[in-house]
Design a protein around this motif. Sequence first.
Motif, PDB file in Angstrom:
ATOM      1  N   ASN A  49       0.815  -1.214   0.000  1.00 25.56           N
ATOM      2  CA  ASN A  49       0.000   0.000   0.000  1.00 25.56           C
ATOM      3  C   ASN A  49       0.849   1.265   0.000  1.00 25.56           C
ATOM      4  N   TYR A  50       2.187   1.085  -0.076  1.00 23.65           N
ATOM      5  CA  TYR A  50       3.082   2.234  -0.095  1.00 23.65           C
ATOM      6  C   TYR A  50       3.996   2.234  -1.319  1.00 23.65           C
ATOM      7  N   LYS A  51       3.668   1.417  -2.315  1.00 26.32           N
ATOM      8  CA  LYS A  51       4.457   1.425  -3.542  1.00 26.32           C
ATOM      9  C   LYS A  51       4.266   2.766  -4.255  1.00 26.32           C
ATOM     10  N   ILE A  52       5.281   3.176  -5.010  1.00 27.10           N
ATOM     11  CA  ILE A  52       5.170   4.410  -5.783  1.00 27.10           C
ATOM     12  C   ILE A  52       4.053   4.231  -6.808  1.00 27.10           C
ATOM     13  N   PRO A  53       3.118   5.189  -6.927  1.00 28.71           N
ATOM     14  CA  PRO A  53       1.927   5.012  -7.764  1.00 28.71           C
ATOM     15  C   PRO A  53       2.213   4.545  -9.189  1.00 28.71           C
ATOM     16  N   GLN A  54       3.298   5.047  -9.799  1.00 30.09           N
ATOM     17  CA  GLN A  54       3.616   4.628 -11.174  1.00 30.09           C
ATOM     18  C   GLN A  54       3.845   3.121 -11.269  1.00 30.09           C
ATOM     19  N   MET A  55       4.306   2.502 -10.185  1.00 33.27           N
ATOM     20  CA  MET A  55       4.543   1.067 -10.179  1.00 33.27           C
ATOM     21  C   MET A  55       3.229   0.301 -10.302  1.00 33.27           C
ATOM     22  N   ILE A  56       2.225   0.718  -9.561  1.00 34.90           N
ATOM     23  CA  ILE A  56       0.931   0.030  -9.588  1.00 34.90           C
ATOM     24  C   ILE A  56       0.239   0.247 -10.936  1.00 34.90           C
ATOM     25  N   GLU A  57       0.355   1.459 -11.476  1.00 34.84           N
ATOM     26  CA  GLU A  57      -0.222   1.741 -12.806  1.00 34.84           C
ATOM     27  C   GLU A  57       0.405   0.833 -13.863  1.00 34.84           C
ATOM     28  N   TYR A  58       1.725   0.713 -13.813  1.00 33.97           N
ATOM     29  CA  TYR A  58       2.461  -0.146 -14.750  1.00 33.97           C
ATOM     30  C   TYR A  58       2.047  -1.603 -14.578  1.00 33.97           C
ATOM     31  N   ARG A  59       1.944  -2.067 -13.324  1.00 34.56           N
ATOM     32  CA  ARG A  59       1.546  -3.445 -13.029  1.00 34.56           C
ATOM     33  C   ARG A  59       0.205  -3.786 -13.669  1.00 34.56           C
ATOM     34  N   ASP A  60      -0.780  -2.932 -13.426  1.00 33.80           N
ATOM     35  CA  ASP A  60      -2.131  -3.219 -13.907  1.00 33.80           C
ATOM     36  C   ASP A  60      -2.223  -3.123 -15.428  1.00 33.80           C
ATOM     37  N   GLN A  61      -1.505  -2.171 -16.002  1.00 34.86           N
ATOM     38  CA  GLN A  61      -1.510  -2.021 -17.463  1.00 34.86           C
ATOM     39  C   GLN A  61      -0.930  -3.254 -18.143  1.00 34.86           C
ATOM     40  N   LEU A  62       0.216  -3.731 -17.643  1.00 35.37           N
ATOM     41  CA  LEU A  62       0.866  -4.891 -18.245  1.00 35.37           C
ATOM     42  C   LEU A  62       0.058  -6.163 -18.009  1.00 35.37           C
ATOM     43  N   ALA A  63      -0.550  -6.274 -16.829  1.00 35.92           N
ATOM     44  CA  ALA A  63      -1.368  -7.454 -16.524  1.00 35.92           C
ATOM     45  C   ALA A  63      -2.537  -7.577 -17.496  1.00 35.92           C
ATOM     46  N   MET A  64      -3.139  -6.456 -17.822  1.00 31.85           N
ATOM     47  CA  MET A  64      -4.261  -6.477 -18.766  1.00 31.85           C
ATOM     48  C   MET A  64      -3.768  -6.725 -20.188  1.00 31.85           C
ATOM     49  N   GLU A  65      -2.690  -6.031 -20.569  1.00 34.13           N
ATOM     50  CA  GLU A  65      -2.177  -6.132 -21.939  1.00 34.13           C
ATOM     51  C   GLU A  65      -1.666  -7.536 -22.257  1.00 34.13           C
ATOM     52  N   TRP A  66      -0.971  -8.164 -21.297  1.00 27.22           N
ATOM     53  CA  TRP A  66      -0.384  -9.488 -21.523  1.00 27.22           C
ATOM     54  C   TRP A  66      -1.265 -10.622 -21.005  1.00 27.22           C
ATOM     55  N   LYS A  67      -2.469 -10.247 -20.489  1.00 22.60           N
ATOM     56  CA  LYS A  67      -3.422 -11.247 -19.980  1.00 22.60           C
ATOM     57  C   LYS A  67      -2.778 -12.148 -18.919  1.00 22.60           C
ATOM     58  N   LEU A  68      -2.159 -11.511 -17.959  1.00 21.47           N
ATOM     59  CA  LEU A  68      -1.457 -12.240 -16.905  1.00 21.47           C
ATOM     60  C   LEU A  68      -2.426 -12.666 -15.803  1.00 21.47           C
ATOM     61  N   ASN A  69      -2.171 -13.822 -15.243  1.00 19.73           N
ATOM     62  CA  ASN A  69      -2.940 -14.335 -14.112  1.00 19.73           C
ATOM     63  C   ASN A  69      -2.333 -13.729 -12.846  1.00 19.73           C
ATOM     64  N   LEU A  70      -2.673 -12.468 -12.584  1.00 16.11           N
ATOM     65  CA  LEU A  70      -2.024 -11.695 -11.528  1.00 16.11           C
ATOM     66  C   LEU A  70      -2.819 -11.752 -10.225  1.00 16.11           C
ATOM     67  N   VAL A  71      -2.116 -12.061  -9.149  1.00 19.95           N
ATOM     68  CA  VAL A  71      -2.710 -12.152  -7.812  1.00 19.95           C
ATOM     69  C   VAL A  71      -1.905 -11.250  -6.880  1.00 19.95           C
ATOM     70  N   TYR A  72      -2.599 -10.521  -6.015  1.00 15.92           N
ATOM     71  CA  TYR A  72      -1.839  -9.767  -5.015  1.00 15.92           C
ATOM     72  C   TYR A  72      -2.320 -10.112  -3.610  1.00 15.92           C
ATOM     73  N   GLY A  73      -1.388  -9.970  -2.654  1.00 17.76           N
ATOM     74  CA  GLY A  73      -1.706 -10.168  -1.247  1.00 17.76           C
ATOM     75  C   GLY A  73      -1.277  -8.953  -0.458  1.00 17.76           C
ATOM     76  N   GLN A  74      -1.863  -8.797   0.722  1.00 20.43           N
ATOM     77  CA  GLN A  74      -1.616  -7.598   1.512  1.00 20.43           C
ATOM     78  C   GLN A  74      -1.864  -7.915   2.981  1.00 20.43           C
ATOM     79  N   ASN A  75      -1.105  -7.289   3.877  1.00 16.88           N
ATOM     80  CA  ASN A  75      -1.359  -7.430   5.307  1.00 16.88           C
ATOM     81  C   ASN A  75      -2.385  -6.380   5.707  1.00 16.88           C
ATOM     82  N   GLU A  76      -3.657  -6.709   5.500  1.00  8.65           N
ATOM     83  CA  GLU A  76      -4.724  -5.741   5.730  1.00  8.65           C
ATOM     84  C   GLU A  76      -4.865  -5.371   7.209  1.00  8.65           C
ATOM     85  N   LYS A  77      -4.578  -6.324   8.085  1.00  7.51           N
ATOM     86  CA  LYS A  77      -4.697  -6.072   9.529  1.00  7.51           C
ATOM     87  C   LYS A  77      -3.694  -5.007   9.964  1.00  7.51           C
ATOM     88  N   ALA A  78      -2.429  -5.153   9.558  1.00 10.76           N
ATOM     89  CA  ALA A  78      -1.412  -4.177   9.943  1.00 10.76           C
ATOM     90  C   ALA A  78      -1.739  -2.793   9.388  1.00 10.76           C
TER      91      ALA A  78
END
Length: 293
Positions: free
Chosen positions: A60-89
């Motif tokens: 939740n603290y990644k530089i915003p451009q990183m997340i934009e790039y991640r999602d763009q490439l995941a859609m463009e390359w049809k990647l089976n992308l999964v993310y996890g997060q420590n929601e409690k912390a």
Amino acid sequence: MNYLEQIENKSIHIIREAYSNFKHLAMLWSIGKDSTVLLWLARKAFFGHVPFPLVHIDTNYKIPQMIEYRDQLAMEWKLNLVYGQNEKALAEKQTFPDGNITRIECCSLLKTKALRDTLSGTGKRYKINHSTGQYDVWDNNEPFTGVIVGVRADEEGSRSKERYFSPRNVENNWEISAQPPEFWNQYKTEFAPGTHVRIHPLLDWTELNIWEYIQRENIPTVSLYYDQGEGKRYRSLGCEPCTLAVNSCAKNVDDIVEELKTGKFSNIAERSGRAQDKDDGGGLESLRKDGYM
């Protein structure tokens, strides 16, 4: 074959070995240059298709451009992308940016624990929906028994102790002295029940090799790696509060390759801009023994 072709072929061989030996396999994608080269190699290994999930740990603290790039490439390359997060912390504000814990404790919660829970299936997993471009809760909680990681031996001291196939015990801990020997490209791929194995196809690559390969293959990378006119760029990417840019006027891949060939950074560690490394005594060994990437 030139050297880049040799290490490319070896990495593809290791990826295919992992796929043939581990039923529940995943690949970690940090969105940085190394893991993106790894993703490119996986696409080459399987003719454009990646036949296993890509896992990203979102602090939740990644530089915003990183997340934009991640999602763009995941859609463009049809990647089976999964993310996890420590929601409690995050909900309890147990983070360094909130001022409640140290950087190392923050990394332990937002990266190490989130990674362990995501890999084991005890934590919530979110999977990209290619119809909506959004992430839905993934109902698959099967533990991953093999995890492909973009670790390089020259990047940081503790990583030079890795094997191509490196086991983690049932608690996800890394027991350095218990790693199997690897001679003549013979790899141990069978381990005790409950073990998960980290696979490192890029172990022999250098920072220069990575950028030369990006240059040769024209691999898309995050814009943060390039000078945008301020004489600074990122050499290593991580969480925004703990990652600093370096002084550099390299505006494209060609510039970075030339810069590395001159030896400008030869006496400066690649992760010198990552503050948590300094807080961990100048390395990552204590964090990595507990399961950090």
